[in-house]
Design an enzyme around this catalytic site. Sequence first.
Site, PDB file in Angstrom:
ATOM      1  N   LYS A 125      11.151  -5.608  24.342  1.00  0.00           N
ATOM      2  CA  LYS A 125      11.206  -6.712  23.373  1.00  0.00           C
ATOM      3  C   LYS A 125      11.680  -6.218  22.013  1.00  0.00           C
ATOM      4  CE  LYS A 125       7.941  -9.652  25.813  1.00  0.00           C
ATOM      5  NZ  LYS A 125       7.913  -8.825  27.048  1.00  0.00           N
ATOM      6  N   LYS A 160       4.657 -13.988  21.758  1.00  0.00           N
ATOM      7  CA  LYS A 160       4.454 -13.208  22.975  1.00  0.00           C
ATOM      8  C   LYS A 160       4.024 -11.787  22.630  1.00  0.00           C
ATOM      9  CE  LYS A 160       9.509 -12.783  23.398  1.00  0.00           C
ATOM     10  NZ  LYS A 160      10.666 -13.110  24.257  1.00  0.00           N
ATOM     11  N   ARG A 210      19.833 -13.612  32.877  1.00  0.00           N
ATOM     12  CA  ARG A 210      19.792 -12.154  33.028  1.00  0.00           C
ATOM     13  C   ARG A 210      21.224 -11.649  33.215  1.00  0.00           C
ATOM     14  NH1 ARG A 210      16.235  -8.442  34.791  1.00  0.00           N
ATOM     15  NH2 ARG A 210      15.018  -9.332  33.083  1.00  0.00           N
ATOM     16  N   ARG A 225      17.570 -18.059  34.908  1.00  0.00           N
ATOM     17  CA  ARG A 225      16.220 -18.400  35.378  1.00  0.00           C
ATOM     18  C   ARG A 225      15.791 -19.682  34.681  1.00  0.00           C
ATOM     19  NH1 ARG A 225      14.862 -12.891  34.376  1.00  0.00           N
ATOM     20  NH2 ARG A 225      15.675 -13.353  32.312  1.00  0.00           N
ATOM     21  N   ARG A 233       8.628 -21.281  30.452  1.00  0.00           N
ATOM     22  CA  ARG A 233       9.125 -19.959  30.844  1.00  0.00           C
ATOM     23  C   ARG A 233      10.075 -20.064  32.029  1.00  0.00           C
ATOM     24  NH1 ARG A 233       3.461 -17.318  32.053  1.00  0.00           N
ATOM     25  NH2 ARG A 233       3.346 -19.329  33.143  1.00  0.00           N
ATOM     26  N   ASP A 273      18.671 -10.162  28.473  1.00  0.00           N
ATOM     27  CA  ASP A 273      18.261 -11.555  28.631  1.00  0.00           C
ATOM     28  C   ASP A 273      18.822 -12.384  27.477  1.00  0.00           C
ATOM     29  OD1 ASP A 273      16.947 -10.831  30.903  1.00  0.00           O
ATOM     30  OD2 ASP A 273      14.938 -10.917  30.036  1.00  0.00           O
ATOM     31  N   GLU A 281      15.669 -10.261  25.090  1.00  0.00           N
ATOM     32  CA  GLU A 281      15.087  -9.001  25.536  1.00  0.00           C
ATOM     33  C   GLU A 281      16.198  -8.092  26.042  1.00  0.00           C
ATOM     34  OE1 GLU A 281      11.807  -8.968  28.270  1.00  0.00           O
ATOM     35  OE2 GLU A 281      10.782 -10.637  27.296  1.00  0.00           O
ATOM     36  N   ASN A 283      16.134  -5.284  28.882  1.00  0.00           N
ATOM     37  CA  ASN A 283      15.294  -4.691  29.912  1.00  0.00           C
ATOM     38  C   ASN A 283      15.900  -3.377  30.396  1.00  0.00           C
ATOM     39  OD1 ASN A 283      13.199  -6.994  30.799  1.00  0.00           O
ATOM     40  ND2 ASN A 283      15.145  -7.916  30.207  1.00  0.00           N
TER      41      ASN A 283
END
Length: 315
Positions: A125, A160, A210, A225, A233, A273, A281, A283
């Site tokens: 993050k 978050k 993603r 997503r 979410r 993301d 984000e 990842n």
Amino acid sequence: MKLLFVADPVEHFKIYKDTTFAMMREAQRRGHTIAVCEPRHISWQRGEQVSAEIRDIRLTGEAESWFRVEGERRAALVDFDAVLMRKDPPFDAEYIYSTHLLEQAERDGAKVVNKPSALRDHPEKLAIMEFPQFIGPTLVTRDAAQIRRFHEEHKDIILKPLDGMGGMGIFRVKADGLNLGSIIETLNKDGAQSVMVQKFLPEIAEGDKRVLVIGGKPVPYCLARIPQGNEVRGNLAAGGKGVARPLSEKDRQIAEALGPILQGRGLLLVGVDVIGECVTEINVTSPTCFQEIHDQTGFDVPAMFIDALEAAVVA
């Protein structure tokens, strides 16, 4: 190549969607050998090389008994052509200790993917804050008053924890501020824990995308997503629906800008993301979505990854 996958227990893999399994399958198809271990199996004794209790496995092609153990032994990590760190979060103290052991294995001469120091230096993050030109309004703080001021400015926000995964611990607070105080207390633990706060991006309705970057280059398709029902979410673990799509012009711009930078730091595989046109984000621990993209578009993501891995080992 002799490959060692450091991962969660293979007995728990859901092979119809697991990215590490897809990597293994493509590697075996090319004639590479596969061994597995968990981080808890890695050790380092004074005067010796970092080693692990490993299992040599072979994929069977069956749905149920999908692998066969062909041997169990202790082996030095340097004995493998590549060690792939594929342990899922949480990014906790034990994960960090594992990266230190893997970094010592690098000093022994091992090739570790993704690079252990880069895993530590890019918390998923916080890593976005290095690239302000690609992110929306974002605040990282322990201070409740700062969070309240951020809410007053942006009205509709997401809060978050920095160490969450799969959508865990994510809250939305709208303009009315309902439950903001309680949510702050829950996440920042009376000022003891940092929280990420972001302006809510309504484009989440179209999906949390993603974008995979392999060897510094973007995969031409992303997996959006999409939140279902009243859920905010989009994470697949939180019930989101995964829909593969070609990269937008902005998606590609982001990936092409970040890819070479992150690859230069030893990150062979990254999952960026993106919501709308904003990175949310980066990842690096165990990016997924290989199989979903492959199944829906026909683009062979595992092959692209093993191509990059082979090139990295030779380099």
